[in-house]
Design a protein around this motif. Sequence first.
Motif, PDB file in Angstrom:
ATOM      1  N   ALA A 169     -46.476   5.654 -35.196  1.00  0.00           N
ATOM      2  CA  ALA A 169     -45.978   6.846 -35.872  1.00  0.00           C
ATOM      3  C   ALA A 169     -44.729   6.491 -36.658  1.00  0.00           C
ATOM      4  O   ALA A 169     -44.112   5.445 -36.448  1.00  0.00           O
ATOM      5  CB  ALA A 169     -45.657   7.936 -34.858  1.00  0.00           C
ATOM      6  N   THR A 170     -44.355   7.373 -37.553  1.00  0.00           N
ATOM      7  CA  THR A 170     -43.082   7.243 -38.269  1.00  0.00           C
ATOM      8  C   THR A 170     -42.290   8.518 -38.020  1.00  0.00           C
ATOM      9  O   THR A 170     -42.866   9.572 -37.732  1.00  0.00           O
ATOM     10  CB  THR A 170     -43.300   7.047 -39.792  1.00  0.00           C
ATOM     11  N   LEU A 171     -40.999   8.399 -38.129  1.00  0.00           N
ATOM     12  CA  LEU A 171     -40.124   9.526 -37.832  1.00  0.00           C
ATOM     13  C   LEU A 171     -39.060   9.611 -38.913  1.00  0.00           C
ATOM     14  O   LEU A 171     -38.372   8.622 -39.194  1.00  0.00           O
ATOM     15  CB  LEU A 171     -39.477   9.319 -36.454  1.00  0.00           C
ATOM     16  N   GLU A 172     -38.903  10.770 -39.501  1.00  0.00           N
ATOM     17  CA  GLU A 172     -37.845  10.987 -40.480  1.00  0.00           C
ATOM     18  C   GLU A 172     -36.797  11.887 -39.843  1.00  0.00           C
ATOM     19  O   GLU A 172     -37.127  12.953 -39.321  1.00  0.00           O
ATOM     20  CB  GLU A 172     -38.403  11.645 -41.740  1.00  0.00           C
ATOM     21  N   LEU A 173     -35.560  11.437 -39.867  1.00  0.00           N
ATOM     22  CA  LEU A 173     -34.466  12.175 -39.254  1.00  0.00           C
ATOM     23  C   LEU A 173     -33.775  13.050 -40.281  1.00  0.00           C
ATOM     24  O   LEU A 173     -33.639  12.678 -41.450  1.00  0.00           O
ATOM     25  CB  LEU A 173     -33.459  11.202 -38.636  1.00  0.00           C
ATOM     26  N   ASP A 174     -33.298  14.209 -39.827  1.00  0.00           N
ATOM     27  CA  ASP A 174     -32.549  15.097 -40.718  1.00  0.00           C
ATOM     28  C   ASP A 174     -31.218  14.466 -41.100  1.00  0.00           C
ATOM     29  O   ASP A 174     -30.798  14.543 -42.250  1.00  0.00           O
ATOM     30  CB  ASP A 174     -32.299  16.450 -40.047  1.00  0.00           C
ATOM     31  N   ASP A 175     -30.553  13.846 -40.130  1.00  0.00           N
ATOM     32  CA  ASP A 175     -29.256  13.233 -40.389  1.00  0.00           C
ATOM     33  C   ASP A 175     -29.224  11.846 -39.743  1.00  0.00           C
ATOM     34  O   ASP A 175     -28.791  11.692 -38.601  1.00  0.00           O
ATOM     35  CB  ASP A 175     -28.133  14.105 -39.833  1.00  0.00           C
ATOM     36  N   PRO A 176     -29.647  10.796 -40.437  1.00  0.00           N
ATOM     37  CA  PRO A 176     -29.680   9.437 -39.873  1.00  0.00           C
ATOM     38  C   PRO A 176     -28.304   8.905 -39.478  1.00  0.00           C
ATOM     39  O   PRO A 176     -28.208   7.992 -38.666  1.00  0.00           O
ATOM     40  CB  PRO A 176     -30.278   8.585 -40.995  1.00  0.00           C
ATOM     41  N   SER A 177     -27.218   9.495 -39.978  1.00  0.00           N
ATOM     42  CA  SER A 177     -25.870   9.008 -39.646  1.00  0.00           C
ATOM     43  C   SER A 177     -25.498   9.313 -38.189  1.00  0.00           C
ATOM     44  O   SER A 177     -24.570   8.719 -37.652  1.00  0.00           O
ATOM     45  CB  SER A 177     -24.836   9.608 -40.597  1.00  0.00           C
ATOM     46  N   LYS A 178     -26.195  10.239 -37.566  1.00  0.00           N
ATOM     47  CA  LYS A 178     -25.881  10.601 -36.180  1.00  0.00           C
ATOM     48  C   LYS A 178     -26.580   9.696 -35.164  1.00  0.00           C
ATOM     49  O   LYS A 178     -26.372   9.826 -33.965  1.00  0.00           O
ATOM     50  CB  LYS A 178     -26.263  12.051 -35.909  1.00  0.00           C
ATOM     51  N   VAL A 179     -27.377   8.777 -35.631  1.00  0.00           N
ATOM     52  CA  VAL A 179     -28.094   7.869 -34.730  1.00  0.00           C
ATOM     53  C   VAL A 179     -27.146   6.755 -34.290  1.00  0.00           C
ATOM     54  O   VAL A 179     -26.470   6.135 -35.105  1.00  0.00           O
ATOM     55  CB  VAL A 179     -29.336   7.261 -35.437  1.00  0.00           C
ATOM     56  N   ARG A 180     -27.096   6.521 -32.985  1.00  0.00           N
ATOM     57  CA  ARG A 180     -26.295   5.404 -32.464  1.00  0.00           C
ATOM     58  C   ARG A 180     -27.254   4.309 -32.020  1.00  0.00           C
ATOM     59  O   ARG A 180     -28.237   4.570 -31.327  1.00  0.00           O
ATOM     60  CB  ARG A 180     -25.443   5.844 -31.274  1.00  0.00           C
ATOM     61  N   ARG A 181     -26.971   3.121 -32.398  1.00  0.00           N
ATOM     62  CA  ARG A 181     -27.831   1.989 -32.058  1.00  0.00           C
ATOM     63  C   ARG A 181     -27.451   1.445 -30.673  1.00  0.00           C
ATOM     64  O   ARG A 181     -26.271   1.355 -30.331  1.00  0.00           O
ATOM     65  CB  ARG A 181     -27.663   0.866 -33.079  1.00  0.00           C
ATOM     66  N   ALA A 182     -28.451   1.109 -29.909  1.00  0.00           N
ATOM     67  CA  ALA A 182     -28.208   0.500 -28.593  1.00  0.00           C
ATOM     68  C   ALA A 182     -27.808  -0.954 -28.805  1.00  0.00           C
ATOM     69  O   ALA A 182     -28.344  -1.645 -29.663  1.00  0.00           O
ATOM     70  CB  ALA A 182     -29.470   0.581 -27.747  1.00  0.00           C
ATOM     71  N   ARG A 183     -26.837  -1.401 -28.010  1.00  0.00           N
ATOM     72  CA  ARG A 183     -26.414  -2.796 -28.097  1.00  0.00           C
ATOM     73  C   ARG A 183     -27.029  -3.573 -26.943  1.00  0.00           C
ATOM     74  O   ARG A 183     -27.233  -3.045 -25.856  1.00  0.00           O
ATOM     75  CB  ARG A 183     -24.898  -2.909 -28.013  1.00  0.00           C
ATOM     76  N   GLU A 184     -27.274  -4.825 -27.169  1.00  0.00           N
ATOM     77  CA  GLU A 184     -27.827  -5.684 -26.132  1.00  0.00           C
ATOM     78  C   GLU A 184     -26.749  -5.973 -25.092  1.00  0.00           C
ATOM     79  O   GLU A 184     -25.590  -6.240 -25.435  1.00  0.00           O
ATOM     80  CB  GLU A 184     -28.308  -6.998 -26.755  1.00  0.00           C
ATOM     81  N   PHE A 185     -27.111  -5.889 -23.819  1.00  0.00           N
ATOM     82  CA  PHE A 185     -26.173  -6.158 -22.729  1.00  0.00           C
ATOM     83  C   PHE A 185     -25.879  -7.646 -22.699  1.00  0.00           C
ATOM     84  O   PHE A 185     -26.786  -8.475 -22.656  1.00  0.00           O
ATOM     85  CB  PHE A 185     -26.775  -5.705 -21.395  1.00  0.00           C
ATOM     86  N   GLU A 186     -24.592  -7.998 -22.711  1.00  0.00           N
ATOM     87  CA  GLU A 186     -24.204  -9.405 -22.756  1.00  0.00           C
ATOM     88  C   GLU A 186     -23.494  -9.849 -21.482  1.00  0.00           C
ATOM     89  O   GLU A 186     -23.119 -10.993 -21.353  1.00  0.00           O
ATOM     90  CB  GLU A 186     -23.323  -9.660 -23.969  1.00  0.00           C
ATOM     91  N   GLY A 187     -23.311  -8.946 -20.522  1.00  0.00           N
ATOM     92  CA  GLY A 187     -22.622  -9.309 -19.283  1.00  0.00           C
ATOM     93  C   GLY A 187     -23.579  -9.902 -18.266  1.00  0.00           C
ATOM     94  O   GLY A 187     -24.681 -10.342 -18.600  1.00  0.00           O
ATOM     95  N   GLN A 188     -23.124  -9.930 -17.024  1.00  0.00           N
ATOM     96  CA  GLN A 188     -23.965 -10.414 -15.934  1.00  0.00           C
ATOM     97  C   GLN A 188     -24.001  -9.365 -14.837  1.00  0.00           C
ATOM     98  O   GLN A 188     -23.003  -8.695 -14.572  1.00  0.00           O
ATOM     99  CB  GLN A 188     -23.409 -11.715 -15.350  1.00  0.00           C
ATOM    100  N   PHE A 189     -25.157  -9.219 -14.218  1.00  0.00           N
ATOM    101  CA  PHE A 189     -25.296  -8.305 -13.099  1.00  0.00           C
ATOM    102  C   PHE A 189     -24.832  -9.009 -11.834  1.00  0.00           C
ATOM    103  O   PHE A 189     -25.078 -10.197 -11.642  1.00  0.00           O
ATOM    104  CB  PHE A 189     -26.751  -7.852 -12.919  1.00  0.00           C
ATOM    105  N   GLY A 190     -24.182  -8.260 -10.945  1.00  0.00           N
ATOM    106  CA  GLY A 190     -23.767  -8.811  -9.661  1.00  0.00           C
ATOM    107  C   GLY A 190     -24.958  -8.931  -8.730  1.00  0.00           C
ATOM    108  O   GLY A 190     -26.054  -8.460  -9.018  1.00  0.00           O
ATOM    109  N   LEU A 191     -24.735  -9.580  -7.608  1.00  0.00           N
ATOM    110  CA  LEU A 191     -25.784  -9.710  -6.598  1.00  0.00           C
ATOM    111  C   LEU A 191     -25.769  -8.465  -5.728  1.00  0.00           C
ATOM    112  O   LEU A 191     -24.744  -8.116  -5.154  1.00  0.00           O
ATOM    113  CB  LEU A 191     -25.560 -10.953  -5.748  1.00  0.00           C
ATOM    114  N   TYR A 192     -26.889  -7.801  -5.646  1.00  0.00           N
ATOM    115  CA  TYR A 192     -26.998  -6.588  -4.856  1.00  0.00           C
ATOM    116  C   TYR A 192     -28.101  -6.752  -3.827  1.00  0.00           C
ATOM    117  O   TYR A 192     -29.154  -7.307  -4.118  1.00  0.00           O
ATOM    118  CB  TYR A 192     -27.319  -5.373  -5.741  1.00  0.00           C
TER     119      TYR A 192
END
Length: 136
Positions: A16-39
Amino acid sequence: THKSAGSSLEIGELLATLELDDPSKVRRAREFEGQFGLYETPHRIGVRPRERMKHFMSEAQLLLSGYDAGKNILPKIIELCQSGEYIADEIEHVRLTLPADLSGSHTDDGLEKLRDKVKDRRIILGPALREQAQSV
């Protein structure tokens, strides 16, 4: 191109395609660059002796299945058995879960006396088993 209902999709095919009314309000997800602790897996160990034994036996079963959690379970199992609390708690559990037609004052009295005797007395392990438990 449109697909008809029930047709198969190919890998990477546009759905599908999606057209947004206001594309400026979209926030892009950033790739996680840290490390997870041991749980560790969250779990709750009960306070009743039979609940603790169930947990220890589950840990022992994992150990026997080849998983090494670095835990020394055998001394905890032996300590719980030596205290007499576990056996007394098991007897109490049996007494409380007896069907109504099997329970009665005579059965209840007998199980209560047995529970009290076990609770007051320590179970004695042979020296070989005690040494084996301490060396694990």
